[in-house]
Design an enzyme around this catalytic site. Structure first.
Site, PDB file in Angstrom:
ATOM      1  N   GLY A  13     -10.291  34.361 -28.978  1.00 14.92           N
ATOM      2  CA  GLY A  13      -9.127  33.765 -29.641  1.00 14.92           C
ATOM      3  C   GLY A  13      -8.237  33.055 -28.644  1.00 14.92           C
ATOM      4  O   GLY A  13      -7.019  32.971 -28.818  1.00 14.92           O
ATOM      5  N   ASP A  17      -2.708  30.900 -31.711  1.00  8.78           N
ATOM      6  CA  ASP A  17      -1.256  30.896 -31.551  1.00  8.78           C
ATOM      7  C   ASP A  17      -0.783  32.057 -30.679  1.00  8.78           C
ATOM      8  O   ASP A  17       0.111  31.895 -29.848  1.00  8.78           O
ATOM      9  CB  ASP A  17      -0.582  30.960 -32.923  1.00  8.78           C
ATOM     10  CG  ASP A  17       0.909  30.674 -32.855  1.00  8.78           C
ATOM     11  OD1 ASP A  17       1.278  29.576 -32.380  1.00  8.78           O
ATOM     12  OD2 ASP A  17       1.703  31.534 -33.258  1.00  8.78           O
ATOM     13  N   ASP A  90     -18.980  31.307 -31.414  1.00  6.63           N
ATOM     14  CA  ASP A  90     -18.689  31.608 -32.812  1.00  6.63           C
ATOM     15  C   ASP A  90     -19.126  33.050 -33.037  1.00  6.63           C
ATOM     16  O   ASP A  90     -20.324  33.360 -33.011  1.00  6.63           O
ATOM     17  CB  ASP A  90     -19.457  30.653 -33.721  1.00  6.63           C
ATOM     18  CG  ASP A  90     -19.175  30.892 -35.204  1.00  6.63           C
ATOM     19  OD1 ASP A  90     -18.559  31.938 -35.529  1.00  6.63           O
ATOM     20  OD2 ASP A  90     -19.581  30.053 -36.015  1.00  6.63           O
ATOM     21  N   LEU A  91     -18.153  33.952 -33.228  1.00  2.00           N
ATOM     22  CA  LEU A  91     -18.477  35.370 -33.308  1.00  2.00           C
ATOM     23  C   LEU A  91     -19.359  35.718 -34.493  1.00  2.00           C
ATOM     24  O   LEU A  91     -19.989  36.773 -34.515  1.00  2.00           O
ATOM     25  CB  LEU A  91     -17.189  36.200 -33.354  1.00  2.00           C
ATOM     26  CG  LEU A  91     -16.310  36.115 -32.103  1.00  2.00           C
ATOM     27  CD1 LEU A  91     -15.082  37.007 -32.240  1.00  2.00           C
ATOM     28  CD2 LEU A  91     -17.099  36.492 -30.860  1.00  2.00           C
ATOM     29  N   ASP A 174      -0.730  47.897 -30.238  1.00  4.46           N
ATOM     30  CA  ASP A 174       0.472  47.712 -31.042  1.00  4.46           C
ATOM     31  C   ASP A 174       1.523  47.205 -30.066  1.00  4.46           C
ATOM     32  O   ASP A 174       2.019  47.959 -29.230  1.00  4.46           O
ATOM     33  CB  ASP A 174       0.923  49.019 -31.683  1.00  4.46           C
ATOM     34  CG  ASP A 174       2.120  48.838 -32.617  1.00  4.46           C
ATOM     35  OD1 ASP A 174       2.937  47.931 -32.358  1.00  4.46           O
ATOM     36  OD2 ASP A 174       2.250  49.599 -33.589  1.00  4.46           O
ATOM     37  N   HIS A 175       1.857  45.920 -30.149  1.00  2.00           N
ATOM     38  CA  HIS A 175       2.666  45.323 -29.077  1.00  2.00           C
ATOM     39  C   HIS A 175       4.066  45.925 -28.983  1.00  2.00           C
ATOM     40  O   HIS A 175       4.715  45.816 -27.946  1.00  2.00           O
ATOM     41  CB  HIS A 175       2.736  43.799 -29.228  1.00  2.00           C
ATOM     42  CG  HIS A 175       3.652  43.319 -30.315  1.00  2.00           C
ATOM     43  ND1 HIS A 175       3.231  43.069 -31.593  1.00  2.00           N
ATOM     44  CD2 HIS A 175       4.980  43.040 -30.302  1.00  2.00           C
ATOM     45  CE1 HIS A 175       4.242  42.663 -32.326  1.00  2.00           C
ATOM     46  NE2 HIS A 175       5.321  42.632 -31.579  1.00  2.00           N
ATOM     47  N   LYS A 179       7.141  47.199 -25.424  1.00  2.00           N
ATOM     48  CA  LYS A 179       8.531  46.810 -25.222  1.00  2.00           C
ATOM     49  C   LYS A 179       9.248  47.839 -24.340  1.00  2.00           C
ATOM     50  O   LYS A 179       9.111  49.047 -24.528  1.00  2.00           O
ATOM     51  CB  LYS A 179       9.257  46.698 -26.572  1.00  2.00           C
ATOM     52  CG  LYS A 179       8.779  45.539 -27.442  1.00  2.00           C
ATOM     53  CD  LYS A 179       9.518  45.536 -28.766  1.00  2.00           C
ATOM     54  CE  LYS A 179       9.068  44.386 -29.646  1.00  2.00           C
ATOM     55  NZ  LYS A 179       9.526  43.079 -29.173  1.00  2.00           N
ATOM     56  N   HIS A 237       3.996  49.177 -36.480  1.00  2.00           N
ATOM     57  CA  HIS A 237       5.126  49.346 -35.567  1.00  2.00           C
ATOM     58  C   HIS A 237       6.060  50.490 -35.949  1.00  2.00           C
ATOM     59  O   HIS A 237       6.468  51.283 -35.102  1.00  2.00           O
ATOM     60  CB  HIS A 237       5.938  48.055 -35.509  1.00  2.00           C
ATOM     61  CG  HIS A 237       5.118  46.823 -35.311  1.00  2.00           C
ATOM     62  ND1 HIS A 237       4.057  46.766 -34.439  1.00  2.00           N
ATOM     63  CD2 HIS A 237       5.199  45.585 -35.866  1.00  2.00           C
ATOM     64  CE1 HIS A 237       3.524  45.557 -34.463  1.00  2.00           C
ATOM     65  NE2 HIS A 237       4.199  44.828 -35.324  1.00  2.00           N
TER      66      HIS A 237
END
Length: 487
Positions: A13, A17, A90-91, A174-175, A179, A237
């Site tokens: 990826g 974005d 291409d996966l 899990d971003h 933090k 989250h």
């Protein structure tokens, strides 16, 4: 698996974005600060028809757009671009994996794979990687959420990945856990002696967790229509934040001890029966309104069709264990809300007796506010006496003791959450990643809520964009004598 840095990173990826906004700037930041292993190569992959030179140009453009000016350094940029190469794949097409393996080369020195793709591609991806030798003992894999849309689909994904990679080499991302302020919850709780004696049902009245967004669908219409606020924000989250607040003290700061305690919290969440769900949850969907003075469309208008997907959810949850019995955890999240805010508010119980009431002094319960964004701070609201001779009674006022992490650590660069997570993936530290039993316990709880919505044919209540959600969410707390922390 021995924890040591890998020599190669494979980024699926790589032209998406997330890569443009977060992953490539994060990797550059680590490189510029000398934190990436010397000689680490980064291979980007996507369906895009690029070569090495094209990917480096793509990356330079992304960094020009998303890096702050003070981080741009031509020498560092040139060195970072030298680490990059690219191989289209291409996966869903097994025949494209061999060229990818040839490009990556020998993985005896370790390979970390970051899989930022649709969950439907996880199975062909891991099978293709295994077939061409990119899944052996020296390889670890990072999986970007969402990991399914309910418990059965999550188990299917986990089974698929587990058939190729053992649990100790799977890093579920899990971003929010990357933090700084989220990690500071652990320091606040377990690094200070004065919180733990009152950090239970004996000392805490309620906990509120809010993640409010002012944005609407943006470019996520396809994903969001199949997810909704419960799956998108709560299952991921928000339950992780709840676990950090509610967990027992771990013996050590490591991946096993911390994740063991979080998993216990998820297993202790009280499952809702279908008849209870309407009393403990509120769903909403935004209609047209004004956000920051700008007129915006409603969800259905943005989507281009009628939909019953919730863009707001508020929940009254309970953790049924010794520490938290009877303490409500109020959770709410929504799009197109009044302000952008992520925070946790811990309201303590009032003092058992007020010596000031006979002199007119009114006490408020103490509240601890942990703000995650847009600012980062920790604030304790305490009672103080207003200056004066008190001839007309004692006047008490709530005042904040505030620790601004932005100000206190002004000389330290604030890092993107993905910088920490990518570096931990490269170095093999699983502490801030999510384990399989956590994921499945989270889905078990939220699936019961969704089953209750279905059983009761619940449709989201409309709320104007630019507000705090449906009025029913206020009633959810007010009937318990609690007010949402909206200041």
């Amino acid at each position: 698996m021995e924890r040591k840095p890998v020599g190669k990173l494979l980024l699926f990826g790589a032209t998406g974005d997330l890569a443009r906004r977060m992953l490539l700037p994060s990797l550059y930041g680590l490189h510029a600060d000398g934190l990436l292993p010397e000689g680490l190569t980064i291979t980007g992959s996507a369906r895009s028809d690029l070569d090495d030179k094209g990917f480096r140009a793509f990356t330079r453009k992304a960094l020009d757009q998303f890096l702050s000016e003070d981080r741009k350094n031509e020498s560092a940029l040139a060195g970072f671009l030298d680490r990059l190469d690219f191989q289209a794949a291409d996966l869903s097409d097994e025949s494209t994996f061999q060229a990818l393996a040839d490009k990556v080369g020998d993985v005896a020195g370790g390979l970390a794979i970051f899989l930022s793709t649709a969950p439907s591609l996880f199975e062909p991806a891991v099978k293709g990687l295994q077939k061409v030798g990119l899944a052996g003992e020296t390889v670890r894999i990072g999986l970007e959420k969402p990991l399914g849309y309910d418990l059965p689909s999550s188990r299917e994904i986990n089974d698929t990945v587990a058939a190729v990679f053992p649990e100790e080499r799977i890093f579920r991302i899990d971003h929010y856990l990357g933090k700084e302020t989220v990690q500071n919850i652990l320091t606040l709780r377990f690094g200070n002696s004065f919180f733990e004696p009152v950090w239970s049902a004996q000392g805490i009245d309620n906990v509120q967790i809010t993640i409010a967004e002012t944005v609407g669908l943006e470019d996520r219409a396809g994903y969001y229509e199949g997810a909704g606020a419960l799956r998108d924000m709560v299952t991921n989250h928000m339950l992780q934040l709840l676990a950090l607040i509610a967990m027992e003290p771990p013996a050590r700061y490591d991946g096993t001890a911390i994740r063991d305690e979080k998993a216990k919290v998820f297993r202790s969440l009280r499952l809702m029966k279908p008849e209870e769900v309407p009393h403990y949850t509120v769903t909403g969907q935004y209609v047209g309104g004004a956000v920051k003075g700008e007129i915006v469309k409603g969800y259905d208008e943005e989507l281009g069709k009628d939909s019953d997907v919730e863009t707001f959810v508020a929940i009254k949850a309970f953790v049924d264990n010794w520490r938290w019995q009877g303490v409500p955890f109020y959770i709410r999240t929504g799009k197109r809300m009044a302000v952008r805010r992520s925070e946790i508010a811990v309201q303590f119980k009032p003092v058992p007796h007020s010596m000031f009431s006979g002199r007119g002094g009114l006490l408020q319960p103490n509240t601890l506010v942990i703000r995650l964004q847009p600012e980062e701070y920790i604030e304790l609201l305490v009672m103080a006496k207003e200056p004066g001779l008190d001839r007309e009674g004692v006047r008490l006022r709530e005042v904040p003791l505030k620790l601004s992490l932005d100000a206190e650590f002004a000389g330290t660069r604030r890092r993107i959450a993905y910088e920490r997570l990518l570096l931990d993936l490269i170095e093999g530290d699983p502490t801030l990643f999510v384990r399989r039993d956590e994921v499945e316990a989270q889905w078990t709880w939220t699936d019961a809520i969704r089953a209750g919505w279905d059983a009761n044919r619940t449709k989201p209540r409309h709320y104007p964009a630019g507000t705090w959600g449906p009025a029913a969410s206020i009633a959810l707390t007010e009937r318990d004598g609690v007010t949402w922390q909206d200041d």
